[in-house]
Design an enzyme around this catalytic site. Structure first.
Site, PDB file in Angstrom:
ATOM      1  N   HIS A   1       0.837  -1.199   0.000  1.00 38.12           N
ATOM      2  CA  HIS A   1       0.000   0.000   0.000  1.00 38.12           C
ATOM      3  C   HIS A   1       0.877   1.255   0.000  1.00 38.12           C
ATOM      4  O   HIS A   1       1.227   1.779   1.056  1.00 38.12           O
ATOM      5  CB  HIS A   1      -0.927  -0.027   1.220  1.00 38.12           C
ATOM      6  CG  HIS A   1      -2.033   0.963   1.121  1.00 38.12           C
ATOM      7  ND1 HIS A   1      -3.195   0.725   0.415  1.00 38.12           N
ATOM      8  CD2 HIS A   1      -2.147   2.214   1.598  1.00 38.12           C
ATOM      9  CE1 HIS A   1      -3.974   1.781   0.482  1.00 38.12           C
ATOM     10  NE2 HIS A   1      -3.365   2.693   1.193  1.00 38.12           N
TER      11      HIS A   1
ATOM     12  N   LYS B   1     -14.201   8.304  -1.860  1.00 43.17           N
ATOM     13  CA  LYS B   1     -14.574   7.689  -0.572  1.00 43.17           C
ATOM     14  C   LYS B   1     -14.279   8.631   0.595  1.00 43.17           C
ATOM     15  O   LYS B   1     -13.256   9.305   0.607  1.00 43.17           O
ATOM     16  CB  LYS B   1     -13.776   6.393  -0.394  1.00 43.17           C
ATOM     17  CG  LYS B   1     -13.993   5.696   0.927  1.00 43.17           C
ATOM     18  CD  LYS B   1     -13.411   4.291   0.952  1.00 43.17           C
ATOM     19  CE  LYS B   1     -11.950   4.244   1.257  1.00 43.17           C
ATOM     20  NZ  LYS B   1     -11.407   2.889   1.322  1.00 43.17           N
TER      21      LYS B   1
ATOM     22  N   ASP C   1     -10.139  -3.255  -6.110  1.00 43.55           N
ATOM     23  CA  ASP C   1      -9.401  -2.478  -5.097  1.00 43.55           C
ATOM     24  C   ASP C   1      -8.120  -3.246  -4.755  1.00 43.55           C
ATOM     25  O   ASP C   1      -8.007  -4.435  -5.078  1.00 43.55           O
ATOM     26  CB  ASP C   1     -10.267  -2.303  -3.842  1.00 43.55           C
ATOM     27  CG  ASP C   1      -9.872  -1.074  -3.026  1.00 43.55           C
ATOM     28  OD1 ASP C   1      -8.859  -0.425  -3.367  1.00 43.55           O
ATOM     29  OD2 ASP C   1     -10.571  -0.778  -2.041  1.00 43.55           O
TER      30      ASP C   1
END
Ligand code: R5P
Length: 300
Positions: A128, A194, A221
């Protein structure tokens, strides 16, 4: 053979095909727990003078998996391994990349420090990278990330048709998977926005009008953890009467019964890469990771 591959206890059998692709020996590693929870670890194959690859996903039980990897890496070095590399399909702690609230520990930096001090290099799949934008901001040289986009794109292109399928990214961070996969195979894509209120409460919005009636929708995602991001996206998508909604992700952490919640919310099927142990893994990455490992770690 001057390289050997070991699967640690969270390797999810990744090491088997990975070793085949690498044309390397598959070694035996024994991991047990003492009654008090401490680990008892043992290499059952010779490693002296070899390039050692330790395969370990830091998912689901990240703390135990990390300490096991750290001990194994240090022990391999002590036993005379020529080099020790980590093949880490899921690299944990990378979302904690900023002091969001005063006093909060930026775990990503400390994870990097542990791995920098025990391994000569790693390959991680789609860690990430958000506020830390590149691996070399916190990891040493020789620490690489690879993207699962080509494998996901190939999987989707085989299973779905561009004419009646739309790809959706549930938030801006998912752009690098949703949009890039869609571009690679000429599918239409939309990216939602989001807002996150807590670990379990999110809301998604989209601004563009989209025609989804009667179409397949694939939400992509990087990870599904509690599933709330996907579920909120499903709620929005359902207002447009699609034919069916699918979820595709790199890392299917699927905690707190997320799989069941996603199915109940209306997701027909979940497809994930095999970076985290679990039964939704349909996209296999051993070949792609081995190609990178050969280029980066075996040539010299
Ligand atoms: C967030 O930045 C990630 O890309 C995922 O959207 C998120 O981690 C998914 O978490 P959850 O499934 O708990 O909503």
């Amino acid at each position: 053979m001057n390289s050997i591959i070991f699967g640690l206890s969270n390797s999810n059998n990744f090491e088997k095909n990975f070793a085949k692709e690498m044309k390397s020996d598959l070694g035996k590693f024994n991991s047990e727990q003492f009654p008090d929870g401490e680990l008892h670890l043992k290499f059952d194959s010779k490693i002296k003078g070899k390039k050692v690859f330790l395969v370990q996903s830091l998912a689901l039980n990240p703390n135990t998996a990390l300490i096991e990897l750290f001990f194994a890496a240090r022990a391999a070095k002590d036993s005379g391994a020529k080099k020790v590399f980590g093949i880490i399909p899921y690299l944990a702690y990378m979302r904690q990349d900023k002091e969001f609230h005063a006093g909060e520990i930026v775990s990503a930096h400390h994870l990097a420090s542990i791995l920098n001090n025990s391994l000569d290099g790693i390959i991680a799949v789609d860690p990430h990278l958000h506020r830390i934008r590149k691996m070399n901001e916190v990891f040493f040289k020789g620490f690489y990330d690879i993207s699962s986009v080509p494998a996901i794109a190939e999987f989707i292109a085989k299973k779905f048709n561009a004419e009646n399928t739309v790809i959706v990214g549930p938030d801006w961070e998912s752009f690098q998977w949703a949009r890039h996969v869609a571009n690679k195979i000429n599918f239409k894509a939309i990216i939602f926005r989001k807002e996150r209120f807590s670990a379990r409460r999110v809301k998604v919005h989209y601004s563009k009008e989209i025609e989804l009636k009667g179409k397949n929708v694939i939400i992509i995602d990087d990870m599904i953890s509690t599933g709330h991001t996907m579920i909120e996206a499903v709620k929005e998508l359902k207002k447009n009467n699609p034919k069916a909604i699918y979820a595709v992700c790199v890392h299917a952490l699927l905690v707190e019964n997320a799989e069941k919640k996603l199915k109940n919310a209306g997701i027909k099927e979940i497809y994930s890469c095999n970076t985290v142990p679990g039964k939704t893994n349909k996209i296999h990455l051993e070949k792609m990771v081995a190609e990178e490992a050969k280029k980066k770690f075996l040539k010299k």
